[in-house]
Design a protein around this motif. Structure first.
Motif, short mmCIF file in Angstrom:
data_model
loop_
_atom_site.label_atom_id
_atom_site.label_comp_id
_atom_site.label_asym_id
_atom_site.label_seq_id
_atom_site.Cartn_x
_atom_site.Cartn_y
_atom_site.Cartn_z
N SER A 166 0.83 -1.20 0.00
CA SER A 166 0.00 0.00 0.00
C SER A 166 0.87 1.25 0.00
O SER A 166 2.01 1.24 0.49
CB SER A 166 -0.89 0.02 1.24
OG SER A 166 -1.79 -1.06 1.25
N ARG A 186 -9.59 -0.88 -4.97
CA ARG A 186 -8.22 -0.88 -4.42
C ARG A 186 -7.74 0.52 -4.05
O ARG A 186 -6.78 0.66 -3.28
CB ARG A 186 -7.24 -1.47 -5.44
CG ARG A 186 -7.55 -2.87 -5.88
CD ARG A 186 -6.43 -3.45 -6.74
NE ARG A 186 -6.25 -2.72 -8.00
CZ ARG A 186 -5.12 -2.09 -8.33
NH1 ARG A 186 -4.09 -2.06 -7.51
NH2 ARG A 186 -5.03 -1.47 -9.50
N GLN A 238 -5.23 6.87 -1.48
CA GLN A 238 -4.84 5.66 -0.77
C GLN A 238 -4.90 4.49 -1.74
O GLN A 238 -5.96 4.22 -2.32
CB GLN A 238 -5.78 5.40 0.41
CG GLN A 238 -5.51 4.11 1.17
CD GLN A 238 -4.19 4.15 1.92
OE1 GLN A 238 -3.87 5.14 2.56
NE2 GLN A 238 -3.42 3.07 1.83
N ASN A 262 -4.17 0.44 -2.26
CA ASN A 262 -3.94 -0.85 -1.62
C ASN A 262 -3.84 -1.95 -2.68
O ASN A 262 -4.19 -1.73 -3.84
CB ASN A 262 -5.09 -1.16 -0.66
CG ASN A 262 -5.26 -0.11 0.41
OD1 ASN A 262 -4.29 0.43 0.93
ND2 ASN A 262 -6.52 0.19 0.75
#
Length: 115
Positions: free
Chosen positions: A17, A67, A82, A84
């Motif tokens: 991440s 994601r 963000q 991931n």
């Protein structure tokens, strides 16, 4: 002086991440839509995610849905991405764009997903 400064990029292993930040100054950030783009070597720039000025509406590329989360903190004049479950195909330079009547770009931050 208008500035958009991205940060948070780097080298990460597949499945990892990262959180990118886009810090704005010199304009009324809270009035602007923010869009994250990316450009991989030899490819065209593509939209990753967008968020409305107040943060109530978001939009994502199909390739990152589920994601990636875009958000913003207008009190801090900052937008975030963000990311991931990163994949090698997410490797690119990521750019922050703020748009209203005018359009501003950051300098980009490199994201490399590799083992």
């Amino acid at each position: 002086q208008v500035q958009l400064v991205e940060s948070g990029g780097g080298l990460v292993q597949p499945g990892g991440s990262l959180r990118l930040s886009c810090a704005a100054s010199g304009f009324t950030f809270s009035s602007y839509e923010v869009v994250w783009y990316r450009q991989a070597p030899g490819k065209e720039r593509e939209l990753v995610a967008a968020i409305s000025s107040a943060g109530g509406r978001t939009n994502y590329a199909d390739s990152v849905k589920g994601r990636v989360t875009i958000s913003r903190d207008n009190a801090k004049n900052t937008a975030y991405l963000q990311m991931n479950s990163l994949k090698p195909e997410d490797t690119a330079v990521y750019y922050c764009n703020a748009r209203l009547i005018y359009e501003y770009w950051g300098q980009g931050t490199q994201v490399t997903v590799s083992s």
